[in-house]
Design a protein around this motif. Structure first.
Motif, PDB file in Angstrom:
ATOM      1  N   ALA A   1     102.490 -81.518  17.126  1.00 54.43           N
ATOM      2  CA  ALA A   1     102.452 -81.227  15.711  1.00 54.43           C
ATOM      3  C   ALA A   1     104.038 -81.805  15.244  1.00 54.43           C
ATOM      4  O   ALA A   1     103.939 -82.531  14.121  1.00 54.43           O
ATOM      5  CB  ALA A   1     102.053 -80.024  15.402  1.00 54.43           C
TER       6      ALA A   1
ATOM      7  N   SER B   1      94.099 -88.888  10.443  1.00 61.79           N
ATOM      8  CA  SER B   1      92.913 -88.150  10.971  1.00 61.79           C
ATOM      9  C   SER B   1      93.119 -88.151  12.412  1.00 61.79           C
ATOM     10  O   SER B   1      92.507 -87.040  12.953  1.00 61.79           O
ATOM     11  CB  SER B   1      91.624 -88.590  10.536  1.00 61.79           C
ATOM     12  OG  SER B   1      91.483 -90.100  10.767  1.00 61.79           O
TER      13      SER B   1
ATOM     14  N   ASP C   1     104.845 -85.202  12.675  1.00 59.42           N
ATOM     15  CA  ASP C   1     105.563 -85.056  11.310  1.00 59.42           C
ATOM     16  C   ASP C   1     106.768 -85.805  11.482  1.00 59.42           C
ATOM     17  O   ASP C   1     107.116 -86.594  10.318  1.00 59.42           O
ATOM     18  CB  ASP C   1     105.789 -83.490  11.245  1.00 59.42           C
ATOM     19  CG  ASP C   1     105.771 -83.401   9.696  1.00 59.42           C
ATOM     20  OD1 ASP C   1     105.031 -84.120   8.935  1.00 59.42           O
ATOM     21  OD2 ASP C   1     106.543 -82.119   9.304  1.00 59.42           O
TER      22      ASP C   1
ATOM     23  N   ALA D   1     101.732 -87.058  10.268  1.00 62.95           N
ATOM     24  CA  ALA D   1     100.900 -85.844  10.480  1.00 62.95           C
ATOM     25  C   ALA D   1      99.765 -85.933   9.648  1.00 62.95           C
ATOM     26  O   ALA D   1      98.837 -85.192  10.195  1.00 62.95           O
ATOM     27  CB  ALA D   1     101.995 -84.908  10.031  1.00 62.95           C
ATOM     28  N   LYS D   2      99.443 -86.570   8.847  1.00 56.71           N
ATOM     29  CA  LYS D   2      98.165 -86.467   7.989  1.00 56.71           C
ATOM     30  C   LYS D   2      97.207 -87.321   8.544  1.00 56.71           C
ATOM     31  O   LYS D   2      95.996 -87.385   8.040  1.00 56.71           O
ATOM     32  CB  LYS D   2      98.573 -86.648   6.692  1.00 56.71           C
ATOM     33  CG  LYS D   2      99.435 -85.587   5.827  1.00 56.71           C
ATOM     34  CD  LYS D   2      99.708 -85.725   4.438  1.00 56.71           C
ATOM     35  CE  LYS D   2     100.543 -84.692   3.826  1.00 56.71           C
ATOM     36  NZ  LYS D   2     100.833 -84.944   2.425  1.00 56.71           N
TER      37      LYS D   2
ATOM     38  N   LEU E   1      95.535 -83.263  17.995  1.00 57.88           N
ATOM     39  CA  LEU E   1      95.945 -81.692  18.150  1.00 57.88           C
ATOM     40  C   LEU E   1      94.810 -80.693  18.240  1.00 57.88           C
ATOM     41  O   LEU E   1      94.967 -79.571  18.924  1.00 57.88           O
ATOM     42  CB  LEU E   1      96.568 -81.277  16.561  1.00 57.88           C
ATOM     43  CG  LEU E   1      97.914 -82.217  16.352  1.00 57.88           C
ATOM     44  CD1 LEU E   1      98.361 -81.951  14.994  1.00 57.88           C
ATOM     45  CD2 LEU E   1      98.988 -81.831  17.519  1.00 57.88           C
ATOM     46  N   CYS E   2      93.621 -81.007  17.682  1.00 59.70           N
ATOM     47  CA  CYS E   2      92.404 -80.169  17.693  1.00 59.70           C
ATOM     48  C   CYS E   2      91.959 -79.894  19.209  1.00 59.70           C
ATOM     49  O   CYS E   2      91.728 -78.860  19.667  1.00 59.70           O
ATOM     50  CB  CYS E   2      91.174 -80.570  16.839  1.00 59.70           C
ATOM     51  SG  CYS E   2      90.060 -79.082  16.832  1.00 59.70           S
TER      52      CYS E   2
ATOM     53  N   VAL F   1      95.412 -87.978  14.518  1.00 58.53           N
ATOM     54  CA  VAL F   1      96.221 -87.118  14.930  1.00 58.53           C
ATOM     55  C   VAL F   1      95.755 -85.759  14.791  1.00 58.53           C
ATOM     56  O   VAL F   1      95.786 -84.657  15.826  1.00 58.53           O
ATOM     57  CB  VAL F   1      97.583 -87.003  13.985  1.00 58.53           C
ATOM     58  CG1 VAL F   1      98.572 -85.907  14.180  1.00 58.53           C
ATOM     59  CG2 VAL F   1      98.343 -88.386  14.043  1.00 58.53           C
ATOM     60  N   ARG F   2      95.085 -85.333  13.700  1.00 55.89           N
ATOM     61  CA  ARG F   2      94.400 -83.979  13.650  1.00 55.89           C
ATOM     62  C   ARG F   2      93.366 -83.813  14.862  1.00 55.89           C
ATOM     63  O   ARG F   2      93.324 -82.764  15.327  1.00 55.89           O
ATOM     64  CB  ARG F   2      93.903 -83.697  12.174  1.00 55.89           C
ATOM     65  CG  ARG F   2      94.657 -83.701  11.024  1.00 55.89           C
ATOM     66  CD  ARG F   2      94.027 -83.894   9.647  1.00 55.89           C
ATOM     67  NE  ARG F   2      93.384 -82.745   9.610  1.00 55.89           N
ATOM     68  CZ  ARG F   2      93.922 -81.325   9.102  1.00 55.89           C
ATOM     69  NH1 ARG F   2      95.221 -81.068   9.022  1.00 55.89           N
ATOM     70  NH2 ARG F   2      93.018 -80.249   9.022  1.00 55.89           N
ATOM     71  N   GLU F   3      92.852 -84.728  15.137  1.00 53.67           N
ATOM     72  CA  GLU F   3      91.808 -84.674  16.074  1.00 53.67           C
ATOM     73  C   GLU F   3      92.266 -84.658  17.465  1.00 53.67           C
ATOM     74  O   GLU F   3      91.888 -83.767  18.226  1.00 53.67           O
ATOM     75  CB  GLU F   3      90.982 -86.332  16.000  1.00 53.67           C
ATOM     76  CG  GLU F   3      89.567 -86.318  16.931  1.00 53.67           C
ATOM     77  CD  GLU F   3      88.480 -85.313  16.705  1.00 53.67           C
ATOM     78  OE1 GLU F   3      87.707 -85.040  17.272  1.00 53.67           O
ATOM     79  OE2 GLU F   3      88.483 -85.242  15.230  1.00 53.67           O
TER      80      GLU F   3
END
Length: 520
Positions: free
Chosen positions: A324, A336, A328, A333-334, A342-343, A338-340
């Motif tokens: 994370a 999609s 950043d 970081a924003k 990290l999830c 990347v969020r996938e």
């Protein structure tokens, strides 16, 4: 001194007899090679002495009623298991990886259970002897490890039993009994002589005590191999062939993550005298206890895998935290994807920790008073962690980019001729300074590119048992025949009712009973 200090621990190490070998030379317990591992022990001691963490890092001894370090405690309740898991997780967060005292904790808990069961079945007196040893460890807050994995020799199936090996020393075994010697207290005593070696023996060169347990079930002919004992780490005849592991040394950017290291050991028992009061299982003198060798091996592995649901959760959370942050710093970081990613890591961490929690909630009390967690859930959590560790590192490498493998030397960012340009061109997200960006990328270099972290990847797969061992354990405990009745009912098999399927708590005792039947 029921809650020890790092200073007292280092004082004990300084007085130990040199028996650690690095590059073929015997060294004392000083120098850069030991500092990374000792730093981890410092964090363990400091957190036990910190009021902020005493609720999880300390507890009350069931033997003396005194406040003790939880690392020397025998689990007396479900809450003890839950707090041990939480303690492991919190300390791992602070050191950026393994807390390293977990092996000793798990070995003590395994012997507490098995020595009692063995005594009740065979009339031996191991449990009373063990409790005296445990009280000694608790009183002095000693750092212990567990030497379980024998070198094993040939894996050919014709050498299935330990005593069938071409070289009998491939498993630690008793070669002589009823021997006169000197005990740990310096007084004359009886004991046995053992020979052999244990491999993958993490942190042996900087522990107070090495606890030796069998590595598998032993049968007829293996009586001398059914041996468990504990000795000081510098005991005569013990030779520790060491492999230090540490991050690249830094000159300017000191950071907690860079301080951590460990030392692996091939721990050799070169005709070692073991005092009688330090022996907790001995099939050589009492063949009736041979069957308890494998039971002890499984019980240690079981407790250790429960510890892993705290440790490997922390490792995943550390990787998620690093991923994370570096995302950043790279100013993505924003996105999609990347969020996938990290999830993925967070989901693994939560499921592994949940498996450990659930196994504690399903724990059962054993005759000696110990609480033992559910075996299927501990193995399920450990297996999930082992299967995914390289996937987590892959995500971290993807989000970091190639700079971690080609970063200019640290000195380049501080030398007058190069500092300005290096700091200018390392910038990414303007919300982070050049030094902050440099610190993050240097941490990524440590995490993804050095030899120490390469070894940690392998430990993430194999430490405490590889995913294959978790598969074997789970499938040997799981009642598939009962489970298939659900499908038979749904398929409409004649006379098959849908069962009320509620899996009972599983523990290593089931394998002990199965082994007894095969030997009977």
């Amino acid at each position: 001194m029921a809650i020890g200090t790092y200073e007292a621990y280092r004082e004990r190490l300084s007085k130990m007899r040199p028996n650690v070998y690095i590059n073929g030379k015997c060294v004392d317990r000083n120098g850069d090679w030991i500092e990374g591992g000792c730093y981890v022990m410092k964090v363990c001691y400091d957190m036990a002495n910190d009021p902020q963490y005493e609720d999880v890092c300390t507890t009350t001894s069931h033997l003396t009623g005194e406040k003790i370090n939880r690392c020397t405690h025998i689990h007396q309740s479900q809450d003890d298991l839950l707090k041990k898991q939480l303690m492991t997780r919190l300390i791992c967060h602070h050191v950026g990886g393994c807390m390293q005292r977990c092996m000793g904790t798990d070995a003590l808990n395994a012997i507490a259970v098995v020595s009692y069961d063995c005594d009740k079945a065979t009339g031996t007196k191991y449990h009373e002897r063990f409790n005296k040893y445990l009280e000694y460890c608790q009183k002095n807050d000693l750092v212990c490890n567990c030497a379980q994995t024998d070198v094993k020799g040939s894996r050919n199936s014709k050498y299935k039993r330990a005593h069938e090996q071409p070289d009998p020393d491939m498993f630690v075994h008793v070669i002589k009994t009823d021997v006169d010697g000197v005990g740990v207290d310096g007084k004359p005593c009886k004991g046995v002589i053992v020979r052999g070696a244990k491999i993958c023996n993490s942190n042996a060169p900087y522990v107070d005590e090495i606890i030796v347990t069998p590595t598998k079930f032993m049968g007829r002919g293996d009586e001398g191999y059914a041996i468990a004992f504990a000795l000081p780490g510098d005991w005569p005849g013990m030779k520790l062939m060491a492999l230090p592991g540490q991050h690249h040394k830094r000159k300017h950017l000191e950071a907690p993550f860079n301080k951590v290291g460990d030392v692996e050991s091939l721990t050799i028992f070169d005709d070692v005298f073991v005092p009688e009061d330090r022996i907790f299982l001995n099939g050589y003198d009492n063949p009736d206890v041979v069957q308890y060798a494998g039971y002890l091996a499984l019980m240690f592995a079981h407790f250790h895998r429960h510890s892993y649901t705290g440790c490997k959760t922390a490792v995943s959370e550390i990787i998620a935290s690093q991923a994370a942050l570096v995302a950043d710093v790279n100013d993505i970081a924003k996105a999609s994807h990347v969020r996938e990613k990290l999830c993925d890591i967070i989901g693994i961490a939560e499921l592994v920790f949940a498996a450990g929690q659930a196994s504690a909630y399903r724990a059962i009390q054993f005759p000696n008073g110990s609480w033992v967690p559910d075996e299927i859930l501990t193995n399920a959590g450990r297996r999930l962690a082992g299967h995914n560790i390289y996937h987590e590192y892959e995500i971290l490498a993807d989000l970091t980019g190639g700079i971690c493998a080609s970063l200019p030397t640290e000195e380049s960012f501080f030398a007058p001729e190069t500092a300005e340009l290096c700091n200018k061109y390392i910038m990414r997200n303007p919300e982070y300074t050049a030094e902050e960006t440099h610190r993050v990328m240097r941490m990524m270099e440590d995490k993804l590119c050095d030899a120490f972290e390469g070894a940690q990847c392998v430990a993430g797969v194999h430490g405490g048992g590889s995913p294959l061992m978790e598969t074997i354990t789970m499938m040997s405990r799981y009642d598939l025949e009962e489970l298939k009745k659900i499908a038979k009912y749904l398929a409409g098999f004649d006379g098959v009712e849908c069962p009320r399927y509620e899996r009972a708590t599983a523990t290593p005792r089931a394998m002990l009973e199965r082994f007894k039947k095969t030997q009977g």
